[in-house]
Design a protein around this motif. Structure first.
Motif, PDB file in Angstrom:
ATOM      1  N   ILE A 137     -62.089   0.194 -60.450  1.00 32.22           N
ATOM      2  CA  ILE A 137     -62.879   0.183 -61.689  1.00 32.22           C
ATOM      3  C   ILE A 137     -61.962   0.077 -62.895  1.00 32.22           C
ATOM      4  O   ILE A 137     -62.196  -0.724 -63.813  1.00 32.22           O
ATOM      5  CB  ILE A 137     -63.747   1.454 -61.776  1.00 32.22           C
ATOM      6  CG1 ILE A 137     -64.825   1.446 -60.691  1.00 32.22           C
ATOM      7  CG2 ILE A 137     -64.392   1.578 -63.163  1.00 32.22           C
ATOM      8  CD1 ILE A 137     -65.533   2.775 -60.517  1.00 32.22           C
ATOM      9  N   ASP A 138     -60.901   0.874 -62.910  1.00 30.98           N
ATOM     10  CA  ASP A 138     -59.969   0.864 -64.045  1.00 30.98           C
ATOM     11  C   ASP A 138     -59.261  -0.481 -64.171  1.00 30.98           C
ATOM     12  O   ASP A 138     -59.093  -1.007 -65.283  1.00 30.98           O
ATOM     13  CB  ASP A 138     -58.937   1.984 -63.891  1.00 30.98           C
ATOM     14  CG  ASP A 138     -59.543   3.373 -64.039  1.00 30.98           C
ATOM     15  OD1 ASP A 138     -60.648   3.489 -64.625  1.00 30.98           O
ATOM     16  OD2 ASP A 138     -58.929   4.343 -63.568  1.00 30.98           O
ATOM     17  N   ALA A 139     -58.834  -1.048 -63.042  1.00 30.82           N
ATOM     18  CA  ALA A 139     -58.130  -2.332 -63.086  1.00 30.82           C
ATOM     19  C   ALA A 139     -59.051  -3.440 -63.576  1.00 30.82           C
ATOM     20  O   ALA A 139     -58.648  -4.288 -64.387  1.00 30.82           O
ATOM     21  CB  ALA A 139     -57.579  -2.670 -61.703  1.00 30.82           C
ATOM     22  N   ARG A 140     -60.282  -3.429 -63.122  1.00 28.84           N
ATOM     23  CA  ARG A 140     -61.195  -4.497 -63.501  1.00 28.84           C
ATOM     24  C   ARG A 140     -61.651  -4.380 -64.951  1.00 28.84           C
ATOM     25  O   ARG A 140     -62.068  -5.378 -65.544  1.00 28.84           O
ATOM     26  CB  ARG A 140     -62.387  -4.514 -62.553  1.00 28.84           C
ATOM     27  CG  ARG A 140     -62.006  -5.020 -61.163  1.00 28.84           C
ATOM     28  CD  ARG A 140     -63.198  -5.196 -60.258  1.00 28.84           C
ATOM     29  NE  ARG A 140     -64.202  -6.103 -60.814  1.00 28.84           N
ATOM     30  CZ  ARG A 140     -65.274  -6.520 -60.147  1.00 28.84           C
ATOM     31  NH1 ARG A 140     -65.449  -6.126 -58.881  1.00 28.84           N
ATOM     32  NH2 ARG A 140     -66.149  -7.319 -60.706  1.00 28.84           N
ATOM     33  N   ALA A 141     -61.543  -3.206 -65.525  1.00 26.80           N
ATOM     34  CA  ALA A 141     -61.945  -3.023 -66.929  1.00 26.80           C
ATOM     35  C   ALA A 141     -61.084  -3.858 -67.873  1.00 26.80           C
ATOM     36  O   ALA A 141     -61.532  -4.228 -68.970  1.00 26.80           O
ATOM     37  CB  ALA A 141     -61.868  -1.548 -67.305  1.00 26.80           C
ATOM     38  N   THR A 142     -59.846  -4.144 -67.472  1.00 26.96           N
ATOM     39  CA  THR A 142     -58.936  -4.902 -68.340  1.00 26.96           C
ATOM     40  C   THR A 142     -58.603  -6.281 -67.770  1.00 26.96           C
ATOM     41  O   THR A 142     -57.809  -7.010 -68.368  1.00 26.96           O
ATOM     42  CB  THR A 142     -57.632  -4.111 -68.563  1.00 26.96           C
ATOM     43  OG1 THR A 142     -57.018  -3.837 -67.296  1.00 26.96           O
ATOM     44  CG2 THR A 142     -57.913  -2.793 -69.279  1.00 26.96           C
ATOM     45  N   ALA A 143     -59.166  -6.636 -66.628  1.00 29.39           N
ATOM     46  CA  ALA A 143     -58.873  -7.924 -65.998  1.00 29.39           C
ATOM     47  C   ALA A 143     -59.875  -8.982 -66.431  1.00 29.39           C
ATOM     48  O   ALA A 143     -60.950  -8.671 -66.946  1.00 29.39           O
ATOM     49  CB  ALA A 143     -58.894  -7.772 -64.478  1.00 29.39           C
ATOM     50  N   ASP A 144     -59.514 -10.234 -66.217  1.00 32.24           N
ATOM     51  CA  ASP A 144     -60.418 -11.345 -66.495  1.00 32.24           C
ATOM     52  C   ASP A 144     -61.571 -11.284 -65.488  1.00 32.24           C
ATOM     53  O   ASP A 144     -61.356 -11.420 -64.280  1.00 32.24           O
ATOM     54  CB  ASP A 144     -59.643 -12.651 -66.342  1.00 32.24           C
ATOM     55  CG  ASP A 144     -60.514 -13.885 -66.565  1.00 32.24           C
ATOM     56  OD1 ASP A 144     -61.721 -13.731 -66.852  1.00 32.24           O
ATOM     57  OD2 ASP A 144     -59.978 -15.008 -66.436  1.00 32.24           O
ATOM     58  N   PRO A 145     -62.796 -11.082 -65.950  1.00 31.73           N
ATOM     59  CA  PRO A 145     -63.922 -10.986 -65.005  1.00 31.73           C
ATOM     60  C   PRO A 145     -64.138 -12.248 -64.193  1.00 31.73           C
ATOM     61  O   PRO A 145     -64.739 -12.196 -63.115  1.00 31.73           O
ATOM     62  CB  PRO A 145     -65.124 -10.684 -65.914  1.00 31.73           C
ATOM     63  CG  PRO A 145     -64.701 -11.087 -67.289  1.00 31.73           C
ATOM     64  CD  PRO A 145     -63.227 -10.895 -67.348  1.00 31.73           C
ATOM     65  N   ALA A 146     -63.643 -13.371 -64.674  1.00 29.92           N
ATOM     66  CA  ALA A 146     -63.812 -14.622 -63.936  1.00 29.92           C
ATOM     67  C   ALA A 146     -63.060 -14.629 -62.618  1.00 29.92           C
ATOM     68  O   ALA A 146     -63.310 -15.469 -61.753  1.00 29.92           O
ATOM     69  CB  ALA A 146     -63.356 -15.808 -64.786  1.00 29.92           C
ATOM     70  N   ARG A 147     -62.152 -13.690 -62.444  1.00 27.14           N
ATOM     71  CA  ARG A 147     -61.354 -13.619 -61.224  1.00 27.14           C
ATOM     72  C   ARG A 147     -62.092 -12.902 -60.089  1.00 27.14           C
ATOM     73  O   ARG A 147     -61.575 -12.810 -58.979  1.00 27.14           O
ATOM     74  CB  ARG A 147     -60.025 -12.909 -61.490  1.00 27.14           C
ATOM     75  CG  ARG A 147     -59.185 -13.539 -62.603  1.00 27.14           C
ATOM     76  CD  ARG A 147     -58.058 -14.381 -62.038  1.00 27.14           C
ATOM     77  NE  ARG A 147     -58.476 -15.464 -61.180  1.00 27.14           N
ATOM     78  CZ  ARG A 147     -58.849 -16.672 -61.607  1.00 27.14           C
ATOM     79  NH1 ARG A 147     -58.882 -16.945 -62.898  1.00 27.14           N
ATOM     80  NH2 ARG A 147     -59.187 -17.608 -60.750  1.00 27.14           N
ATOM     81  N   PHE A 148     -63.307 -12.384 -60.367  1.00 28.22           N
ATOM     82  CA  PHE A 148     -64.004 -11.538 -59.399  1.00 28.22           C
ATOM     83  C   PHE A 148     -65.404 -12.061 -59.078  1.00 28.22           C
ATOM     84  O   PHE A 148     -66.099 -12.607 -59.943  1.00 28.22           O
ATOM     85  CB  PHE A 148     -64.128 -10.105 -59.935  1.00 28.22           C
ATOM     86  CG  PHE A 148     -62.808  -9.410 -60.090  1.00 28.22           C
ATOM     87  CD1 PHE A 148     -62.259  -8.676 -59.052  1.00 28.22           C
ATOM     88  CD2 PHE A 148     -62.098  -9.511 -61.286  1.00 28.22           C
ATOM     89  CE1 PHE A 148     -61.032  -8.050 -59.192  1.00 28.22           C
ATOM     90  CE2 PHE A 148     -60.870  -8.885 -61.428  1.00 28.22           C
ATOM     91  CZ  PHE A 148     -60.332  -8.147 -60.383  1.00 28.22           C
ATOM     92  N   PHE A 149     -65.804 -11.827 -57.824  1.00 25.00           N
ATOM     93  CA  PHE A 149     -67.170 -12.082 -57.389  1.00 25.00           C
ATOM     94  C   PHE A 149     -67.574 -10.887 -56.527  1.00 25.00           C
ATOM     95  O   PHE A 149     -66.860 -10.517 -55.587  1.00 25.00           O
ATOM     96  CB  PHE A 149     -67.253 -13.366 -56.568  1.00 25.00           C
ATOM     97  CG  PHE A 149     -68.651 -13.819 -56.258  1.00 25.00           C
ATOM     98  CD1 PHE A 149     -69.252 -14.819 -57.014  1.00 25.00           C
ATOM     99  CD2 PHE A 149     -69.372 -13.253 -55.216  1.00 25.00           C
ATOM    100  CE1 PHE A 149     -70.546 -15.251 -56.733  1.00 25.00           C
ATOM    101  CE2 PHE A 149     -70.666 -13.674 -54.931  1.00 25.00           C
ATOM    102  CZ  PHE A 149     -71.255 -14.665 -55.694  1.00 25.00           C
ATOM    103  N   ASP A 150     -68.709 -10.276 -56.847  1.00 21.19           N
ATOM    104  CA  ASP A 150     -69.161  -9.074 -56.150  1.00 21.19           C
ATOM    105  C   ASP A 150     -70.233  -9.401 -55.134  1.00 21.19           C
ATOM    106  O   ASP A 150     -71.140 -10.208 -55.388  1.00 21.19           O
ATOM    107  CB  ASP A 150     -69.683  -8.042 -57.165  1.00 21.19           C
ATOM    108  CG  ASP A 150     -68.573  -7.490 -58.035  1.00 21.19           C
ATOM    109  OD1 ASP A 150     -67.799  -6.663 -57.533  1.00 21.19           O
ATOM    110  OD2 ASP A 150     -68.459  -7.913 -59.201  1.00 21.19           O
TER     111      ASP A 150
END
Length: 422
Positions: free
Chosen positions: A325-338
């Motif tokens: 959660i903490d890492a994704r808060a500052t990462a580019d959301p385009a790099r993730f798919f849930d």
């Protein structure tokens, strides 16, 4: 912390192991503890086995020391447990020497491109293996196979990928594992020439979460929690370059639940990575994970306290979700798919199509047909039903829900947002 009396699990023991441990127990009672597990002895054994002595970067030594110390701190393991642990360490060290030798003799390996690798992660037992093996039906992709994680050097060649002698050696190792812990097969199928997790590659650097899963080493886990994961991911990249030097593919198709602990480091080393995170109810995840862990740890321990195991993995998995959660808060959301576990099971082929479309990977009728064939050949529970309950591990649903409250709220927020997901 654990409360209540221990819940003991007495592992399966083949007759030959009981005999070996009986002899070893007698020697231990007269002050003879074998085999030796000090780091210098392990390093020397690996050098003799590999016929090499250049370790390259010595950063792995602290992790080796921390793991050995933690294993010994938990008390003297039975004789076979010590043999198993020693061989695990020596094999990892031998691989490290051989990898270093390859990189030194062929520096061009480090110019091998790793473009837009796909990483699948999420809580353990959440469907990561299922999705990964479906993804690996991609005819143009590059899966990471179990046999090459056990012996990455020399660099495997595409032309001999089906006949490499390391495949037969890996089958022997898997056969031994299944004989030592028969329950594993129903929980997770290890197959020499099937896609597998990145764990064995991390193990070569001795900063590896898998070590805290395989062995009862809480002191090592505490040490690992304080370590940066940047160098382990840099070393992962170098190993992937070695593996794809003479066997290219695009993209690399990778997976490990342990990636949830290091998403920031992963993206620092693989800035164009595409990451799929799977979500499943922790009440379902935890007893399944504990059941698998108890079977694995039973290889080196005469008895496993299932209550302590339940408490340990509840805390470890909750920490993993919070790091993600903490890492994704500052990462580019385009790099993730849930992906939710429920949607994956409901329509696995559509899940793969949606992931591939989102990240811009190719997808065609051949790929879909290969996935459907794999699904037909690998029905759920093909190798037995994996049975478990919360109560087996002293777990209470209210306590688990409270510990994962932040993760539950975060996943609800994902569902409410416009984040890409299925």
């Amino acid at each position: 912390m654990t409360t209540g009396e221990p819940i003991w699990d007495r592992p399966h023991r083949p007759a030959w192991m009981r005999l070996l441990n009986g002899v070893g127990g007698g020697l231990r009672r007269v002050g003879v503890l074998r085999p030796r597990l000090d780091p210098d002895s392990l390093l020397a054994s690996a050098q003799r086995r590999a016929g090499l002595s250049d370790w390259g970067d010595d950063g792995f030594r602290e992790g080796l020391r921390a793991l050995v110390d933690a294993f010994e701190t938990q008390g003297p393991a039975h004789t076979f447990g010590r043999i198993f642990f020693r061989e695990y360490c020596v094999a990892a060290l031998t691989n490290r020497l051989r990898i270093q030798d390859d990189l030194k003799r062929h520096p061009e390996i480090l110019s091998t491109p790793i473009r837009r690798p796909l990483f699948i992660t999420g809580l353990p037992r959440s469907g990561t293996t299922f999705l990964h093996r479906l993804m690996c039906e991609d005819p143009g992709g590059r899966p990471l196979y179990l046999w090459e994680t056990l012996a990455p050097s020399p660099s495997p060649r595409y032309e001999t990928r089906l006949t490499d002698p390391r495949i037969a050696q890996a089958r022997k190792q898997i056969g031994l594992l299944n004989s030592l812990a028969p329950r594993i097969r129903a929980a997770h199928l290890f197959d020499a020439d099937s896609p597998e997790e990145c764990n064995n590659l991390f193990a070569h650097g001795f900063i590896a979460g898998v070590n805290g899963f395989l062995f009862d080493v809480p002191q090592y886990v505490e040490w690992m929690n304080e370590q940066s994961l940047l160098e382990p991911y840099r070393y992962l990249r170098r190993q992937l370059q070695l593996l794809s030097w003479q066997w290219p593919g695009d993209p690399w198709l990778l997976k490990a639940p342990a990636h949830i602990y290091g998403l920031d480091s992963l993206l620092a080393v693989f800035p164009d990575a595409c990451i799929v995170q799977i979500h499943r109810d922790p009440l379902q995840v935890l007893p399944s994970l504990c059941s698998l862990a108890s079977a694995v740890r039973g290889i080196t321990s005469d008895r496993v306290d299932l209550r302590r195991l339940g408490a340990e993995f509840t805390e470890a998995m909750a920490q993993g979700t919070e790091r993600a959660i903490d890492a994704r808060a500052t990462a580019d959301p385009a790099r993730f798919f849930d992906v939710t576990y429920a949607s994956l099971l409901a329509d696995p082929v559509e899940t793969v199509r949606a992931v591939r479309q989102y990240f811009g990977y190719s997808y065609d009728d051949e790929f879909a047909a290969r996935m459907r064939r794999w699904l037909a050949e690998n029905p759920q529970h093909k190798h037995g039903v994996h049975r478990y309950t919360l109560e087996q591990f002293g777990l209470d649903s209210d306590v688990v829900n409270r510990r994962f409250s932040r993760y539950r709220e975060w996943t609800r927020s994902l569902a409410r947002s416009s984040s890409p997901q299925t």
